[in-house]
Design a protein around this motif. Sequence first.
Motif, PDB file in Angstrom:
ATOM      1  N   ARG A   1     -19.145  62.202  11.193  1.00  0.00           N
ATOM      2  CA  ARG A   1     -18.228  63.601  11.663  1.00  0.00           C
ATOM      3  C   ARG A   1     -17.775  64.533  10.492  1.00  0.00           C
ATOM      4  N   TYR A   2     -17.206  63.730   9.445  1.00  0.00           N
ATOM      5  CA  TYR A   2     -16.928  64.595   8.151  1.00  0.00           C
ATOM      6  C   TYR A   2     -17.990  65.555   7.983  1.00  0.00           C
ATOM      7  N   ASN A   3     -19.498  64.672   7.731  1.00  0.00           N
ATOM      8  CA  ASN A   3     -20.547  65.377   7.149  1.00  0.00           C
ATOM      9  C   ASN A   3     -21.024  66.561   8.157  1.00  0.00           C
ATOM     10  N   GLU A   4     -21.059  66.288   9.517  1.00  0.00           N
ATOM     11  CA  GLU A   4     -21.237  67.339  10.285  1.00  0.00           C
ATOM     12  C   GLU A   4     -20.289  68.707  10.402  1.00  0.00           C
ATOM     13  N   THR A   5     -18.806  68.114  10.156  1.00  0.00           N
ATOM     14  CA  THR A   5     -18.085  69.221   9.871  1.00  0.00           C
ATOM     15  C   THR A   5     -18.305  70.133   8.860  1.00  0.00           C
ATOM     16  N   VAL A   6     -18.974  69.617   7.595  1.00  0.00           N
ATOM     17  CA  VAL A   6     -18.803  70.212   6.358  1.00  0.00           C
ATOM     18  C   VAL A   6     -20.213  71.076   6.723  1.00  0.00           C
ATOM     19  N   ILE A   7     -21.151  70.675   7.257  1.00  0.00           N
ATOM     20  CA  ILE A   7     -22.538  71.295   7.513  1.00  0.00           C
ATOM     21  C   ILE A   7     -21.967  72.569   8.265  1.00  0.00           C
ATOM     22  N   LYS A   8     -21.305  72.359   9.671  1.00  0.00           N
ATOM     23  CA  LYS A   8     -21.291  73.313  10.646  1.00  0.00           C
ATOM     24  C   LYS A   8     -20.141  74.251   9.931  1.00  0.00           C
TER      25      LYS A   8
ATOM     26  N   LEU B   1     -11.601  60.941   2.350  1.00  0.00           N
ATOM     27  CA  LEU B   1     -11.833  61.719   3.463  1.00  0.00           C
ATOM     28  C   LEU B   1     -10.586  62.813   3.385  1.00  0.00           C
ATOM     29  N   LEU B   2      -9.185  62.465   2.614  1.00  0.00           N
ATOM     30  CA  LEU B   2      -8.378  63.480   2.672  1.00  0.00           C
ATOM     31  C   LEU B   2      -8.836  64.263   1.549  1.00  0.00           C
ATOM     32  N   ASP B   3      -9.271  63.990   0.251  1.00  0.00           N
ATOM     33  CA  ASP B   3      -9.688  64.951  -0.510  1.00  0.00           C
ATOM     34  C   ASP B   3     -10.680  65.832   0.135  1.00  0.00           C
ATOM     35  N   GLY B   4     -11.642  65.630   0.830  1.00  0.00           N
ATOM     36  CA  GLY B   4     -12.502  66.201   1.463  1.00  0.00           C
ATOM     37  C   GLY B   4     -12.082  67.240   2.668  1.00  0.00           C
ATOM     38  N   VAL B   5     -11.191  66.762   3.598  1.00  0.00           N
ATOM     39  CA  VAL B   5     -10.736  67.757   4.266  1.00  0.00           C
ATOM     40  C   VAL B   5      -9.494  68.678   3.714  1.00  0.00           C
ATOM     41  N   MET B   6      -8.938  68.568   2.714  1.00  0.00           N
ATOM     42  CA  MET B   6      -8.196  69.291   2.127  1.00  0.00           C
ATOM     43  C   MET B   6      -8.988  70.425   1.451  1.00  0.00           C
ATOM     44  N   LYS B   7     -10.235  70.011   0.750  1.00  0.00           N
ATOM     45  CA  LYS B   7     -11.159  71.177   0.402  1.00  0.00           C
ATOM     46  C   LYS B   7     -11.581  72.017   1.612  1.00  0.00           C
ATOM     47  N   LEU B   8     -11.883  71.496   2.629  1.00  0.00           N
ATOM     48  CA  LEU B   8     -12.103  72.280   3.954  1.00  0.00           C
ATOM     49  C   LEU B   8     -11.211  73.358   4.291  1.00  0.00           C
ATOM     50  N   LEU B   9     -10.064  72.692   4.126  1.00  0.00           N
ATOM     51  CA  LEU B   9      -8.911  73.495   4.916  1.00  0.00           C
ATOM     52  C   LEU B   9      -8.257  74.622   3.875  1.00  0.00           C
ATOM     53  N   HIS B  10      -8.767  74.260   2.509  1.00  0.00           N
ATOM     54  CA  HIS B  10      -7.928  75.063   1.665  1.00  0.00           C
ATOM     55  C   HIS B  10      -8.195  76.805   1.741  1.00  0.00           C
TER      56      HIS B  10
ATOM     57  N   ARG C   1     -11.264  76.815  13.623  1.00  0.00           N
ATOM     58  CA  ARG C   1     -11.174  75.988  14.667  1.00  0.00           C
ATOM     59  C   ARG C   1     -12.029  74.702  14.619  1.00  0.00           C
ATOM     60  N   LEU C   2     -13.121  74.614  14.320  1.00  0.00           N
ATOM     61  CA  LEU C   2     -13.735  73.456  13.822  1.00  0.00           C
ATOM     62  C   LEU C   2     -13.135  72.501  13.019  1.00  0.00           C
ATOM     63  N   ILE C   3     -12.640  72.933  11.858  1.00  0.00           N
ATOM     64  CA  ILE C   3     -11.850  72.150  10.932  1.00  0.00           C
ATOM     65  C   ILE C   3     -10.671  71.584  11.553  1.00  0.00           C
ATOM     66  N   TYR C   4     -10.031  72.484  12.271  1.00  0.00           N
ATOM     67  CA  TYR C   4      -8.617  72.023  12.881  1.00  0.00           C
ATOM     68  C   TYR C   4      -9.244  70.784  13.952  1.00  0.00           C
ATOM     69  N   GLU C   5     -10.151  71.111  14.756  1.00  0.00           N
ATOM     70  CA  GLU C   5     -10.527  69.951  15.661  1.00  0.00           C
ATOM     71  C   GLU C   5     -10.839  68.627  15.026  1.00  0.00           C
ATOM     72  N   TYR C   6     -11.551  68.523  13.899  1.00  0.00           N
ATOM     73  CA  TYR C   6     -11.848  67.437  13.113  1.00  0.00           C
ATOM     74  C   TYR C   6     -10.394  66.971  12.429  1.00  0.00           C
ATOM     75  N   LEU C   7      -9.719  67.752  11.763  1.00  0.00           N
ATOM     76  CA  LEU C   7      -8.651  67.345  11.247  1.00  0.00           C
ATOM     77  C   LEU C   7      -7.539  66.679  12.368  1.00  0.00           C
ATOM     78  N   TRP C   8      -7.304  67.373  13.271  1.00  0.00           N
ATOM     79  CA  TRP C   8      -6.169  66.964  14.273  1.00  0.00           C
ATOM     80  C   TRP C   8      -6.900  65.733  15.182  1.00  0.00           C
ATOM     81  N   ASN C   9      -8.099  65.809  15.769  1.00  0.00           N
ATOM     82  CA  ASN C   9      -8.528  64.718  16.599  1.00  0.00           C
ATOM     83  C   ASN C   9      -9.104  63.618  15.839  1.00  0.00           C
ATOM     84  N   ASP C  10     -10.338  63.917  15.259  1.00  0.00           N
ATOM     85  CA  ASP C  10     -11.104  62.584  14.506  1.00  0.00           C
ATOM     86  C   ASP C  10     -10.132  62.046  13.335  1.00  0.00           C
ATOM     87  N   PHE C  11      -9.589  62.927  12.443  1.00  0.00           N
ATOM     88  CA  PHE C  11      -9.054  62.301  11.465  1.00  0.00           C
ATOM     89  C   PHE C  11      -7.618  61.678  11.786  1.00  0.00           C
TER      90      PHE C  11
END
Length: 893
Positions: A622-629, A689-698, A644-654
């Motif tokens: 799911r993280y890989n999919e989120t990075v791609i999309k 994963l926390l490192d990755g999602v903080m990069k996506l969110l930054h 919104r995509l990053i929001y959905e991944y962070l809130w729901n999946d992570f």
Amino acid sequence: MSETTLPPVYDPAAVEEKLYQFWLDGEYFKAAREAGRQTFTIVIPPPNVTGSLHMGHALNNTVQDILIRWKRMQGYDTLWLPGSDHAGIATQTVVEKHLAEEGLDSRQMGREAFIERVWEWKEKYHARITKQLYRLGVSCDWSRERFTMDEGCSKAVRKVFVDLYRRGLIYRGDYMINWCPRCHTALSDIEVEHEDESSSLTHICYPLEDGSGSISVATTRPETMLGDTGVAVHPDDKRYRKLVGKYVILPLLDRPIPIVADEYVDPEFGSGAVKVTPGHDPNDFAIGQRHKLDLIKIIDEDARMTEAAGPYAGLDRYECREKVVADLQKLGAVEKIEVYDHAVGRCQRCSTVVEPLISRQWFVKMKPLAEPALQVVNDDLTRFVPPRFTRIYKNWVENIRDWCISRQIWWGHRIPAWYCACGEVIVDYAEPKNCPSCGGSSIEQDPDVLDTWFSSALWPFSTLGWPDETPDLKHYYPTSVLVTAYDIIYFWVARMMFMGLAFMGEVPFNTVYITGLVRDAQGRKMSKSLGNGIDPLEVIENYGADTLRFTLITGQAPGNDQRFRQESVEAGRNFANKVWNASRFVLMNLYDEGSSEPDFPRFEPESLPTGLNRADRWILHRYNETVIKATALLEKHELGEAARLIYEYLWNDFCDWYVEISKYYLYRTDGSSEADQDRRRTRSMLSYLLDGVMKLLHPFMPFISEEIWQQLPYRDGKTLVRADWPKALDSLNFPVEATEISLLHEVARAIRNLRSQVKLPPGKKAAVVVRASGNIAKCLQEESHQLNKLAFAEPLTVSPEAAKPEQALTAIIGDEIDVYLPLEGVIDFEAEINRLQKELGQLEVEIKKTESKLGSPGFINKAPAEVVEKEKARRDEQETKLVKLRERLEELN
């Protein structure tokens, strides 16, 4: 569980100022200008030094900051060049009002003293705007900040003016222009805003000179008849063919004026005859030139009647209008007066009704500059996002008129033209000491200044050092993206294209990202008159910059207006809190008690550790999919969708799923080596994963992401600003596990929904039976600890042969899964049925009230549209609830 430096509650005020200073001190926003690296450049749309930033500025700068932070993390040599605009008329008007409050008059002060006060104003409000941009978190290279009247930009302005003049593209002449009687200056066509207003259309009879009758003409501006020098009819209009060449007598002034034939006249409008006032109407000016009619100026620069108006001299234009109509009525020359709606032009800055006047002004010939600017857009060298704005740009460029660039104000770039007593006009880069024609030294500079947009048109290259061949100019031009609102495509975007092509030989930017307007919750434009403006700084004070940024970006799509709602702000704050709390939990559980060093290996996605379970593989997939999309959406400039995509991944999946499941592995206490391995692997996963999602969110929420990222082990570099943007990796693709865990989550959601129907309190365990096919059943059995954790399903029975209990609620998932919640011992059937029946009865009463209101013409016709829509939405919700209640009762019965 160990201590973390993150406090229990996220406090933006304690984080944002500290972090911004950390970024400034480290010069992390500074462009490197490294040879060989691909560049990404944005020049900021310079805010006017007239006051404070508004919500539109906040949106615009948030979009730019997201793009620049993202590209910086992708490894581009990025430059985001900041600056501000002197905003000639706007700033002069504001300062004049301010001086008036002190009892001072700018004209009495004199030019030099007034300009000195404007510079003081500029310094004060420039500092305020800069601080506001700091608060928003913009990552500009402040070492390269520019101002449209700084020395370098002024040099560029003079160079362009002189060069265009020498190319024959700038000229001076007496032409019809738009004049603002309040600002006392000429305006270009696009600085005039036209609004439909209700007025009067007065039909006036002009008697023929030979006494054989009269011609009726209609006008919304009766006072201008005093400047009439002709009456025009269409050459094919049989009614007037015999009258062409004859004269009528102008009422009130008894002046004979000719009847001319001109194809401009619409024979279907009114009487088919029009009055011609060459001195005060652009179309009449053209008719007058074609037929060599006299030009009489009857309205002056103060909008008062001149001596040429005879007995009406000295009157204000509106006073004159009333008196002219009254006098015409006394003469019996008014045929009729009718209500008439028509467009009225007003000054964009002060809303005063403009006057078309003949005036000596400086103009730019636009056709030669416009043709290349049209071609590059046709060739897709510059594209608009969204593409529909290409048509708007092209339509204006194709129908462009010459640009009046001189302004009769003091604040701005002085026109580099000097006049000698001998009549010589000198246009040069530097101030001449002597006249090249007569050698005399009695030379005076033109008192006018240039239109603000003249200097703004040079912004993409003047800010990089042009006309000098600077290293920045060579390295960073052309720029990459221009982010601007649709309302200045004409004012600014097109003119930058003209000048960039004319002086740099290249388009100034490759992409024009158009933002919409930020409106209030009711969809109205924010304005002082409505009192509905929202100060972005107030939102930052109360909720933090990240919340404001996330609210703005998730509420917008390129080119579309958005509504700024309080509930959206609160949702943004809730998201920030969710991210903070989940991150704090992760950080508190990465280390053993009393330890500050990680006891787990760094997660290496290229060489995956052994022992990854289904949940691990699913969250990595799911993280890989989120990075791609997310990356693909950013490439397409769909920033809101990416957020919104990053929001959905962070809130729901992570947060809701993986962090919750991780507790099972983090807190196992049986002391086995397997439990220890699970804990270390889970810590490694959470850290990665926390490192990755903080990069996506930054790029979207830079402050909270940086603050969290700084607490992580194994991070690369000193700041998230310079960290690498995540890359998609084949090693993280686990489609089978992704499908299996997605089904497990659907089962968990189904169980939660069934529990909510009978109001089972969270945390209370209840038996669940699941009938599923072989492979799915095996997965659910092996992951039963997840269902126990996520849905309090205990005891849990999973089998392909499972039968529905006699008394149970059912949820069906696709063709292969049935979920049953046995009710025996869980609820009191009789009490539950009674409760639902009572709730059903109350709901039916509410629905009748709602339908009655919506069926009332008084409500539908009189209530505001948003109130009616709310009521319709309420009815839809009530009907959906009604269906669910009836289904629940049917199941219980």
